[in-house]
Design an enzyme around this catalytic site. Structure first.
Site, PDB file in Angstrom:
ATOM      1  N   ASN A 118     -44.608  48.845 -18.222  1.00 22.35           N
ATOM      2  CA  ASN A 118     -45.809  48.896 -19.057  1.00 22.35           C
ATOM      3  C   ASN A 118     -46.395  47.483 -19.095  1.00 22.35           C
ATOM      4  O   ASN A 118     -45.897  46.633 -19.818  1.00 22.35           O
ATOM      5  CB  ASN A 118     -45.413  49.383 -20.457  1.00 22.35           C
TER       6      ASN A 118
ATOM      7  N   LYS B 118     -49.076  46.538 -20.285  1.00 14.73           N
ATOM      8  CA  LYS B 118     -49.907  46.329 -21.491  1.00 14.73           C
ATOM      9  C   LYS B 118     -51.234  45.685 -21.098  1.00 14.73           C
ATOM     10  O   LYS B 118     -51.765  45.984 -20.039  1.00 14.73           O
ATOM     11  CB  LYS B 118     -49.126  45.522 -22.529  1.00 14.73           C
TER      12      LYS B 118
ATOM     13  N   HIS C 132     -47.577  55.116 -27.415  1.00 11.87           N
ATOM     14  CA  HIS C 132     -46.832  53.863 -27.527  1.00 11.87           C
ATOM     15  C   HIS C 132     -46.956  53.321 -28.952  1.00 11.87           C
ATOM     16  O   HIS C 132     -47.984  53.490 -29.596  1.00 11.87           O
ATOM     17  CB  HIS C 132     -47.377  52.840 -26.520  1.00 11.87           C
TER      18      HIS C 132
ATOM     19  N   GLU D  76     -47.551  50.497 -30.083  1.00 10.02           N
ATOM     20  CA  GLU D  76     -48.723  49.637 -30.328  1.00 10.02           C
ATOM     21  C   GLU D  76     -49.969  50.487 -30.560  1.00 10.02           C
ATOM     22  O   GLU D  76     -50.833  50.133 -31.366  1.00 10.02           O
ATOM     23  CB  GLU D  76     -48.897  48.672 -29.139  1.00 10.02           C
TER      24      GLU D  76
ATOM     25  N   GLU E  55     -38.314  53.926 -28.113  1.00  6.84           N
ATOM     26  CA  GLU E  55     -38.528  52.488 -28.263  1.00  6.84           C
ATOM     27  C   GLU E  55     -38.489  52.107 -29.742  1.00  6.84           C
ATOM     28  O   GLU E  55     -39.497  52.285 -30.454  1.00  6.84           O
ATOM     29  CB  GLU E  55     -39.889  52.095 -27.685  1.00  6.84           C
TER      30      GLU E  55
ATOM     31  N   GLY F 110     -40.767  43.665 -27.622  1.00  5.23           N
ATOM     32  CA  GLY F 110     -41.346  42.335 -27.492  1.00  5.23           C
ATOM     33  C   GLY F 110     -40.676  41.256 -28.323  1.00  5.23           C
ATOM     34  O   GLY F 110     -41.221  40.172 -28.492  1.00  5.23           O
TER      35      GLY F 110
ATOM     36  N   SER G 124     -37.359  45.164 -25.133  1.00  2.00           N
ATOM     37  CA  SER G 124     -36.678  43.941 -24.690  1.00  2.00           C
ATOM     38  C   SER G 124     -35.661  44.188 -23.566  1.00  2.00           C
ATOM     39  O   SER G 124     -34.604  43.544 -23.522  1.00  2.00           O
ATOM     40  CB  SER G 124     -36.030  43.226 -25.884  1.00  2.00           C
TER      41      SER G 124
END
Ligand code: PGA
Length: 263
Positions: free
Chosen positions: A12, A14, A104, A106, A174, A180, A220
């Site tokens: 991904n 992003k 996702h 985010e 996730e 991150g 991560s």
């Protein structure tokens, strides 16, 4: 991993790499990926650049003779076409891609996507022949109070699939706190939740379908820790963020294959 399922290592990207940089990076990593994957059919890699860079990466992929490297988008809208400024339809994505990341964390947090919206997008993706990679995951506080959030995310985001559609889903677990941050979950902790996800999916679509479901871990992931996740019987690969826009992505695929060959 369980031998009856094939692994997926998805990247991904992003909001990183416009068309020129994406083409350069794809050209940098594709030879290594191709060499690894062409020798081992049990792993597929899916590259998910920003929408504007999809054509550039598609062009790079079309000059690489392997079927185990696929292209994915990071989002779609559920409407077919029309006055939805800034959005991209599934049919448009399908011209270039075979997969799409949906829900996702985010997008759930920053763009207020709900489980119902993720479900509409999932159904639309499937109707257009796109393989959805549906993301679920909870905050640390939600994790500590039980499994309600994951249960609702799975039951709502993945509702109303036909039996055939249910076999074409990939789920990415996730945990929000691991994305991150450099603080990955343990394989044991992640595996316990992916096991629960498989159980929930089995209740919705039958244990046979759940047994074929690929569930990825994300948060991560690096070439240093991927082996532990791949070693877990309930984890079928990874959705990689930060490390997917670095050459380390090739190392992640290498470690995945090495770990699967050893087991
Ligand atoms: P990360 O991101 O690997 O940078 O933690 C994972 C993701 O958001 O999919």
């Amino acid at each position: 991993m369980t031998v009856t399922r094939t692994a997926i290592i998805a990247g991904n990207w992003k909001m990183n790499y416009g068309p020129a940089q994406a083409a350069r990076f794809a050209t940098e990593i594709l030879p290594g990926l191709q060499e690894l994957l062409s020798g081992y059919a049990q792993v597929t890699s899916i590259l998910c650049p920003p929408a504007i860079s999809l054509p550039a990466v598609r062009t790079a992929l079309d000059t690489t003779p392997t079927t185990q490297i696929e292209l994915g988008a990071q989002n779609i809208y559920y409407e077919e076409k029309g006055a939805y400024t800034g959005e991209i339809a599934a049919s448009m994505v399908r011209e270039l891609c075979s997969s799409v990341i949906l829900g996702h964390s985010e997008r759930r947090t920053l763009f207020h996507e709900t489980d119902d919206l993720v479900n509409r997008k999932t159904l639309t993706a499937l109707a257009h022949g796109l393989q959805p990679i549906v993301c679920v995951g909870e905050t640390l506080a939600e994790y500590e109070i039980g499994r309600e959030v994951i249960t609702k995310q799975i039951q709502t985001s993945l509702a109303n699939l036909t039996p055939e559609q249910a076999r074409n889903i990939v789920i990415a677990y996730e945990p929000v706190w691991a994305i991150g941050t450099g603080r990955a979950a343990t394989a044991e902790g992640a595996g316990a939740v992916t096991g629960l996800i498989r159980q929930l999916y089995g209740e919705m679509y039958g244990t046979d379908t759940a047994a074929t479901l690929r569930i990825l871990y994300g948060g991560s992931v690096t070439s240093t820790n991927i082996g532990e996740f791949i070693d877990h019987p309930e984890i079928d690969g990874a959705l990689v963020g930060g490390a997917s826009i670095k050459p380390d992505f090739v190392e992640i695929v290498r470690k995945t294959i090495e770990t699967m060959q050893q087991s």
